[in-house]
Design a protein around this motif. Sequence first.
Motif, PDB file in Angstrom:
ATOM      1  N   GLU A 149       0.808  -1.224   0.000  1.00 55.04           N
ATOM      2  CA  GLU A 149       0.000   0.000   0.000  1.00 55.04           C
ATOM      3  C   GLU A 149       0.840   1.273   0.000  1.00 55.04           C
ATOM      4  OE1 GLU A 149      -3.400  -2.431   2.504  1.00 55.04           O
ATOM      5  OE2 GLU A 149      -1.967  -1.120   3.518  1.00 55.04           O
ATOM      6  N   THR A 150       2.111   1.156   0.304  1.00 52.73           N
ATOM      7  CA  THR A 150       3.017   2.314   0.285  1.00 52.73           C
ATOM      8  C   THR A 150       4.052   2.210  -0.825  1.00 52.73           C
ATOM      9  OG1 THR A 150       4.449   1.245   1.911  1.00 52.73           O
ATOM     10  CG2 THR A 150       2.756   2.733   2.752  1.00 52.73           C
ATOM     11  N   LEU A 151       3.892   1.252  -1.702  1.00 55.09           N
ATOM     12  CA  LEU A 151       4.825   1.018  -2.798  1.00 55.09           C
ATOM     13  C   LEU A 151       6.238   0.783  -2.255  1.00 55.09           C
ATOM     14  CD1 LEU A 151       4.012   0.827  -5.768  1.00 55.09           C
ATOM     15  CD2 LEU A 151       5.038   3.072  -6.132  1.00 55.09           C
ATOM     16  N   TRP A 152       6.286  -0.006  -1.204  1.00 54.67           N
ATOM     17  CA  TRP A 152       7.545  -0.435  -0.601  1.00 54.67           C
ATOM     18  C   TRP A 152       8.446   0.748  -0.206  1.00 54.67           C
ATOM     19  CZ3 TRP A 152       4.792  -3.679  -3.678  1.00 54.67           C
ATOM     20  CH2 TRP A 152       4.574  -4.977  -3.178  1.00 54.67           C
ATOM     21  N   MET A 153       7.870   1.603   0.632  1.00 54.64           N
ATOM     22  CA  MET A 153       8.664   2.715   1.166  1.00 54.64           C
ATOM     23  C   MET A 153       9.590   2.269   2.294  1.00 54.64           C
ATOM     24  SD  MET A 153       6.306   6.165   1.186  1.00 54.64           S
ATOM     25  CE  MET A 153       7.573   7.077   2.078  1.00 54.64           C
ATOM     26  N   LEU A 247       2.423   8.210  -5.945  1.00 52.49           N
ATOM     27  CA  LEU A 247       3.433   7.397  -5.263  1.00 52.49           C
ATOM     28  C   LEU A 247       4.517   6.937  -6.241  1.00 52.49           C
ATOM     29  CD1 LEU A 247       1.107   5.248  -2.956  1.00 52.49           C
ATOM     30  CD2 LEU A 247       2.617   7.121  -2.257  1.00 52.49           C
ATOM     31  N   MET A 248       4.108   6.561  -7.448  1.00 53.07           N
ATOM     32  CA  MET A 248       5.081   6.134  -8.447  1.00 53.07           C
ATOM     33  C   MET A 248       5.986   7.292  -8.849  1.00 53.07           C
ATOM     34  SD  MET A 248       2.848   3.558 -10.862  1.00 53.07           S
ATOM     35  CE  MET A 248       4.294   3.169 -11.859  1.00 53.07           C
ATOM     36  N   LEU A 249       5.404   8.490  -9.008  1.00 53.04           N
ATOM     37  CA  LEU A 249       6.204   9.669  -9.354  1.00 53.04           C
ATOM     38  C   LEU A 249       7.205   9.981  -8.246  1.00 53.04           C
ATOM     39  CD1 LEU A 249       6.798  12.032 -11.240  1.00 53.04           C
ATOM     40  CD2 LEU A 249       4.960  13.301 -10.088  1.00 53.04           C
ATOM     41  N   ARG A 250       6.744   9.899  -7.001  1.00 48.94           N
ATOM     42  CA  ARG A 250       7.644  10.157  -5.872  1.00 48.94           C
ATOM     43  C   ARG A 250       8.787   9.160  -5.848  1.00 48.94           C
ATOM     44  NH1 ARG A 250       4.781   9.553  -0.380  1.00 48.94           N
ATOM     45  NH2 ARG A 250       3.815  11.522  -0.964  1.00 48.94           N
ATOM     46  N   ARG A 251       8.475   7.897  -6.113  1.00 50.29           N
ATOM     47  CA  ARG A 251       9.503   6.861  -6.108  1.00 50.29           C
ATOM     48  C   ARG A 251      10.531   7.097  -7.215  1.00 50.29           C
ATOM     49  NH1 ARG A 251       9.398   1.688  -3.717  1.00 50.29           N
ATOM     50  NH2 ARG A 251      10.921   0.264  -4.618  1.00 50.29           N
ATOM     51  N   LEU A 252      10.050   7.457  -8.406  1.00 53.59           N
ATOM     52  CA  LEU A 252      10.959   7.711  -9.520  1.00 53.59           C
ATOM     53  C   LEU A 252      11.812   8.949  -9.256  1.00 53.59           C
ATOM     54  CD1 LEU A 252       8.545   6.967 -12.502  1.00 53.59           C
ATOM     55  CD2 LEU A 252      10.531   5.616 -11.801  1.00 53.59           C
TER      56      LEU A 252
END
Length: 260
Positions: A149-153, A247-252
Amino acid sequence: MTPAAASASHLVLIPSYNPGPRVYETVRAARAVWSPVWVVVDGSTDGSAEGLQEMAAADPGLTVLRLPRNQGKGAAVLHGLDRAAAAGYSHVLTMDSDGQHPAQLIPAFMAASAAAPDGMVLGVPVFDADAPALRVHGRKVSNWWANLETLWMGIGDSLYGFRVYPVEPLRRVMRGQRWMRRFDFDPEAVVRLCWRGVRPVNLPAPVKYPAAAEGGVSHFNYLRDNTLLTWMHIRLMTGFVMRLPRLMLRRLTARGPAPR
């Protein structure tokens, strides 16, 4: 032994509901290494509120807040957060009142919080041989869902309540919706804070499960609380899908450009 000086920014916050006499040992252990310590008595009927107030009368580093009826762990924490914010504190370390959590690690967790004030410091439980297998293995499911749910933060453990939170981000999360007031507080708090960009710092911490003969008290109800967690993860997955592009944008963005 009591700490030489009270912290102006970090306090220990202990929600407590019918913990039995172990609460006094828990509070004494916390006070031995930190000041201030606040206990939020969540409508207890076992006489512990009166005992804690007697302790507080002789200890200026201990504050006891009483709720008139049992409202749940999350509600007790939120009451403490509101009072902490009004008093100017920026961070709280939450721990259980029943002796499960390692009070001796409070200074180390507070130091980690001071070094990363925008993050949250999460205890990752280190179990001994007597830990209930149902608790040890069952939490793996919740941890997997929380990380999805947090995209593996990087949530090391979603359920362990020994952790340091930044006060204002957690207050905003809790005031923004009506959940997180009972057993669902710990896992939902870390997921929603991750969504807001509050990054986890994971530290190992031993956990104890005192037997009834040792004064151990558990309010965990397998059916009720697992039903609550299931409904919580349904809500969180819905929120996750809505936030997935962000979330994906933040991760990238956090990864930065690929090397040439």
